[in-house]
Design an enzyme around this catalytic site. Structure first.
Site, PDB file in Angstrom:
ATOM      1  N   HIS A 144     -10.642 -11.521   6.154  1.00 41.24           N
ATOM      2  CA  HIS A 144      -9.557 -11.010   6.999  1.00 41.24           C
ATOM      3  C   HIS A 144      -8.178 -11.328   6.402  1.00 41.24           C
ATOM      4  CE1 HIS A 144     -11.999 -10.806  11.061  1.00 41.24           C
ATOM      5  NE2 HIS A 144     -12.452  -9.986  10.146  1.00 41.24           N
ATOM      6  N   HIS A 194     -10.881  -8.943  15.318  1.00 42.11           N
ATOM      7  CA  HIS A 194     -11.201  -8.407  13.994  1.00 42.11           C
ATOM      8  C   HIS A 194     -10.101  -7.401  13.670  1.00 42.11           C
ATOM      9  CE1 HIS A 194     -15.498  -9.843  13.776  1.00 42.11           C
ATOM     10  NE2 HIS A 194     -15.175 -10.117  15.024  1.00 42.11           N
TER      11      HIS A 194
HETATM   12  P1  FDA Z   1      -8.987  -0.931   3.080  1.00 33.06           P
HETATM   13  O1  FDA Z   1      -9.651  -1.915   2.193  1.00 33.06           O
HETATM   14  O2  FDA Z   1      -9.794  -0.344   4.167  1.00 33.06           O
HETATM   15  O3  FDA Z   1      -8.470   0.298   2.200  1.00 33.06           O
HETATM   16  C1  FDA Z   1      -7.906   0.153   0.917  1.00 33.06           C
HETATM   17  C2  FDA Z   1      -8.359   1.322   0.049  1.00 33.06           C
HETATM   18  O4  FDA Z   1      -7.561   1.380  -1.104  1.00 33.06           O
HETATM   19  C3  FDA Z   1      -9.798   1.183  -0.417  1.00 33.06           C
HETATM   20  O5  FDA Z   1     -10.495   2.391  -0.176  1.00 33.06           O
HETATM   21  C4  FDA Z   1      -9.672   0.908  -1.911  1.00 33.06           C
HETATM   22  O6  FDA Z   1     -10.733   1.389  -2.689  1.00 33.06           O
HETATM   23  C5  FDA Z   1      -8.382   1.632  -2.229  1.00 33.06           C
HETATM   24  N1  FDA Z   1      -7.671   1.107  -3.398  1.00 33.06           N
HETATM   25  C6  FDA Z   1      -7.382  -0.187  -3.676  1.00 33.06           C
HETATM   26  N2  FDA Z   1      -6.677  -0.265  -4.812  1.00 33.06           N
HETATM   27  C7  FDA Z   1      -6.518   1.000  -5.261  1.00 33.06           C
HETATM   28  C8  FDA Z   1      -5.845   1.575  -6.384  1.00 33.06           C
HETATM   29  N3  FDA Z   1      -5.187   0.815  -7.262  1.00 33.06           N
HETATM   30  N4  FDA Z   1      -5.899   2.917  -6.544  1.00 33.06           N
HETATM   31  C9  FDA Z   1      -6.551   3.695  -5.654  1.00 33.06           C
HETATM   32  N5  FDA Z   1      -7.183   3.208  -4.565  1.00 33.06           N
HETATM   33  C10 FDA Z   1      -7.160   1.879  -4.368  1.00 33.06           C
HETATM   34  N6  FDA Z   1     -12.932  -5.828  10.601  1.00 33.06           N
HETATM   35  C11 FDA Z   1     -13.330  -5.442  11.831  1.00 33.06           C
HETATM   36  O7  FDA Z   1     -12.541  -4.896  12.594  1.00 33.06           O
HETATM   37  N7  FDA Z   1     -14.606  -5.691  12.263  1.00 33.06           N
HETATM   38  C12 FDA Z   1     -15.525  -6.302  11.465  1.00 33.06           C
HETATM   39  O8  FDA Z   1     -16.669  -6.511  11.884  1.00 33.06           O
HETATM   40  C13 FDA Z   1     -15.123  -6.674  10.156  1.00 33.06           C
HETATM   41  N8  FDA Z   1     -16.011  -7.258   9.297  1.00 33.06           N
HETATM   42  C14 FDA Z   1     -15.710  -7.324   7.962  1.00 33.06           C
HETATM   43  C15 FDA Z   1     -16.707  -7.603   7.041  1.00 33.06           C
HETATM   44  C16 FDA Z   1     -16.437  -7.564   5.676  1.00 33.06           C
HETATM   45  C17 FDA Z   1     -17.530  -7.842   4.688  1.00 33.06           C
HETATM   46  C18 FDA Z   1     -15.126  -7.264   5.226  1.00 33.06           C
HETATM   47  C19 FDA Z   1     -14.807  -7.209   3.755  1.00 33.06           C
HETATM   48  C20 FDA Z   1     -14.113  -7.010   6.145  1.00 33.06           C
HETATM   49  C21 FDA Z   1     -14.397  -7.023   7.513  1.00 33.06           C
HETATM   50  N9  FDA Z   1     -13.428  -6.705   8.459  1.00 33.06           N
HETATM   51  C22 FDA Z   1     -13.813  -6.399   9.743  1.00 33.06           C
HETATM   52  C23 FDA Z   1     -12.020  -6.514   8.055  1.00 33.06           C
HETATM   53  C24 FDA Z   1     -11.591  -5.057   7.963  1.00 33.06           C
HETATM   54  O9  FDA Z   1     -12.665  -4.213   7.635  1.00 33.06           O
HETATM   55  C25 FDA Z   1     -10.450  -4.894   6.959  1.00 33.06           C
HETATM   56  O10 FDA Z   1      -9.414  -5.801   7.282  1.00 33.06           O
HETATM   57  C26 FDA Z   1      -9.854  -3.497   6.971  1.00 33.06           C
HETATM   58  O11 FDA Z   1     -10.846  -2.510   6.832  1.00 33.06           O
HETATM   59  C27 FDA Z   1      -8.800  -3.350   5.895  1.00 33.06           C
HETATM   60  O12 FDA Z   1      -8.177  -2.091   6.001  1.00 33.06           O
HETATM   61  P2  FDA Z   1      -6.995  -1.683   5.044  1.00 33.06           P
HETATM   62  O13 FDA Z   1      -6.525  -0.338   5.472  1.00 33.06           O
HETATM   63  O14 FDA Z   1      -6.009  -2.771   4.969  1.00 33.06           O
HETATM   64  O15 FDA Z   1      -7.638  -1.607   3.583  1.00 33.06           O
END
Ligand code: FDA
Length: 569
Positions: A504, A547
């Site tokens: 997170h 979350h």
């Molecule tokens: P997010 O990661 O979704 O999007 C970023 C995107 O940018 C990705 O698709 C990536 O590939 C792309 N990207 C990155 N760099 C790039 C570049 N240089 N060029 C092009 N593309 C690029 N939350 C919740 O609500 N309930 C839950 O149960 C959970 N459980 C959980 C488990 C696990 C294993 C994880 C890793 C995370 C969770 N979370 C969660 C947290 C939650 O899922 C997370 O905080 C958000 O999805 C993040 O959303 P963002 O929009 O910030 O980034």
């Protein structure tokens, strides 16, 4: 490749980015492109299977970022997972849908982000949500809600999975936790989160598959003529024009895709939604950040903004597990969210005052680690607000997730509001080189103490009737490892050798006033730029008790409206 031009270019087709792409492309006269490093996971069973949590870890759709060795937390590196796919991390996460505490969102406004509070954000939680009212058999299994908290017409399907754990489990947990002073909470999504609850998930109940950002916000709209996804393409840095009125002006994004290098041009705005472990890195690679860091890599300073990549806040996760006396199947959605008072009992006021007297030291230490980039006074203010949340507003201090699966009954837990803060910074001007990520887990005594104390509290819960009657031997940590009356130091060393990131991370491009160390304004505009925004978990100035996705969807919805207001008259 041939030059591509759009009005808006969004970097990252993840949780937040796809919301923004969807809403901006509702404006018919404007074109929107999304640059995404990953590919479609529409048919990927590791994604869609509602009981498949963890199956995508370590596969090509997991960035699996590595941290620096964690000095205060056992010395080892940690893996910070994040989705690399159309849908981003929403495609690999645990699907829990819980929002935040009202007071926690209200803090955003209190620290200077005009217009951002629970009352203004709440309609956007509802706007994004397509709540699936539970059927009577689900209610029998423990699904519970107040309809007024939910939105039923939004794109994101939220509800309880088709297969829920046997309905006898919730009453057992409820009786046990009320014995421990933790009340039942019918619905955590109205802004008051303390209690034992059966929370909904991001799931398409009828199709029995995961609901992610792509299924909600992108695939049903992929034929919009003004919306284009450019997948399998890495965004490297922002391309600049000459400054206008002293502000940096973005004209596009340099990328490497299947056809090699090119620039995707943006005539209106560049929006970074690459996640909290990437958006700030792209800012640095583009010349926005701490001059000391940029100089080291010969990157010309476009905007002097020393807090880019600072204020990284994550949580730490451990698990306890027991043999089960029954055989359980189904997708569990039960968690307990106790306050500090409920965990520490009558020791709470002593703990509160001892933390209070440490806050200045915490602020000094974090500021020093940033070489002064983050000011002590700003950190102290943040820590005092956090202390008030925990001990005055009595928000939840831990989340404990219950996993009765097969012949075992496990739990995972994490302290919700650790004080430790770290950073993420580039180590090279090469966009393909990994950044240095240091969350500084357990840097402060209290964070480690809380992690150990919560484990004891959970062991106590599993030893309390009626829950105690449904479990047998403790598998983890196990009494041979951590005995019944183990010392604090035994608990702490178990914690340190078994914890993981809770995935997170927030705060690396915090929404705060510039003179308080902010990176983005209340319009999520990067300070010193004319037309660059960050919209993703990076902008959350403080960690949340929920979350993250529900709040990120809401923030992205609200931010989209702020942007649209500037373009539709
Ligand atoms: P997010 O990661 O979704 O999007 C970023 C995107 O940018 C990705 O698709 C990536 O590939 C792309 N990207 C990155 N760099 C790039 C570049 N240089 N060029 C092009 N593309 C690029 N939350 C919740 O609500 N309930 C839950 O149960 C959970 N459980 C959980 C488990 C696990 C294993 C994880 C890793 C995370 C969770 N979370 C969660 C947290 C939650 O899922 C997370 O905080 C958000 O999805 C993040 O959303 P963002 O929009 O910030 O980034």
């Amino acid at each position: 490749g041939s030059a591509s031009r759009y009005d808006f270019v969004i970097v990252g087709g993840g949780t937040s980015g796809l919301v923004v792409a969807n809403r901006l492309s509702e404006m018919k006269g404007y074109t929107v492109a999304v640059i995404e490093a990953g590919d479609s996971v529409f048919g990927n069973a590791n994604v869609t299977d509602v009981t498949g949590y963890g199956r995508s870890f370590g596969t090509k759709i997991d960035w699996a970022y590595l941290t620096e060795n964690q000095t205060y937390a056992g010395g080892k590196q940690q893996i910070m997972r994040a989705g690399k796919a159309i849908g981003g991390t929403s495609a690999i996460n645990g699907m829990s849908y819980t929002r935040a505490e009202t007071v926690q969102i209200d803090l955003w406004e209190k620290v200077g982000n005009k217009g951002w509070n629970w009352r203004t954000l709440f309609p956007y939680y509802q706007k994004s949500e397509g709540f699936q009212v539970p059927t009577s058999d689900k209610i029998g299994d423990g699904a519970d809600y107040y309809i007024g908290y939910h939105g039923e017409r939004g794109p994101l399907k939220v509800g309880w999975p088709k297969m829920m754990t046997n309905g006898s489990v919730l009453p057992i947990l409820d009786e046990t936790f009320s014995e421990l002073g933790v009340p039942y909470n019918r619905d955590v999504n109205g802004g008051n989160m303390v209690g034992l609850t059966s929370h909904p998930n991001t799931v398409d109940r009828d199709a029995n598959i995961r609901e992610d950002a792509a299924r909600a916000y992108f695939w049903p709209f992929e034929n919009r003529h003004n919306l284009k996804i450019i997948s399998n393409t890495l965004a490297k840095k922002i391309v600049w024009d000459n400054n206008s009125d002293d502000l940096a002006v973005a004209i596009g994004v340099e990328v490497t895709g299947p056809d090699g290098n090119e620039v995707i041009y943006a005539s209106k705005e560049v929006i970074l939604s690459a996640g909290s472990l990437k958006s700030s890195v792209i800012l640095e690679l583009s010349g926005i950040g701490n001059p000391d860091i940029l100089d080291k890599h010969n990157i010309p300073v476009k905007v002097n903004l020393p807090t880019v990549g600072e204020n990284l806040q994550d949580q730490t996760n451990n698990g306890l597990s027991y043999a089960g006396e029954e055989f359980w199947i189904g997708g569990p959605t039960f968690s307990a969210l106790p306050s500090a008072e409920q965990i520490y009992g009558n020791r709470v006021s002593g703990i509160a005052s001892s933390i209070k007297s440490s806050l200045e030291d915490y602020a000094k230490a974090v500021s020093n680690s940033s070489n002064g980039a983050v000011q002590e006074a700003h950190l102290l203010e943040a820590f005092q607000l956090q202390h008030d949340l925990i001990f005055k507003s009595r928000v939840p201090y831990a989340e404990i997730v219950f996993l009765p699966i097969g012949h075992s009954f496990s739990s995972e837990y994490w302290p919700l509001l650790p004080f430790s803060r770290g950073s993420i910074h580039i180590q090279s001007a090469d966009s393909f080189k990994p950044a240095s990520i240091n969350p500084n887990y357990f840097r402060f005594e209290q964070d480690l103490d809380a992690q150990a104390e919560m484990a004891k509290f959970i062991r106590k819960a599993f030893g309390t009737a009626p829950l105690s009657q449904f479990v047998g031997e403790e598998f983890a940590p196990g009494l041979d490892r951590v005995s019944e009356n183990a010392s604090d130091s035994t608990w702490r060393s178990w914690v340190k050798s078994n914890y993981r990131s809770n995935f997170h991370p927030v705060g690396t491009a915090s929404m705060l006033p510039r003179d308080k160390g902010g990176v983005v304004s209340p319009e999520l505009k990067v300070y010193g730029t004319k037309n660059v925004r960050v919209i993703d978990a990076s902008v959350l100035p403080f960690q949340l008790c929920g979350h993250l996705t529900s709040t990120l969807y809401a923030v992205a919805e609200m931010a989209s409206d702020l942007i649209k207001k500037r373009y539709i008259f």
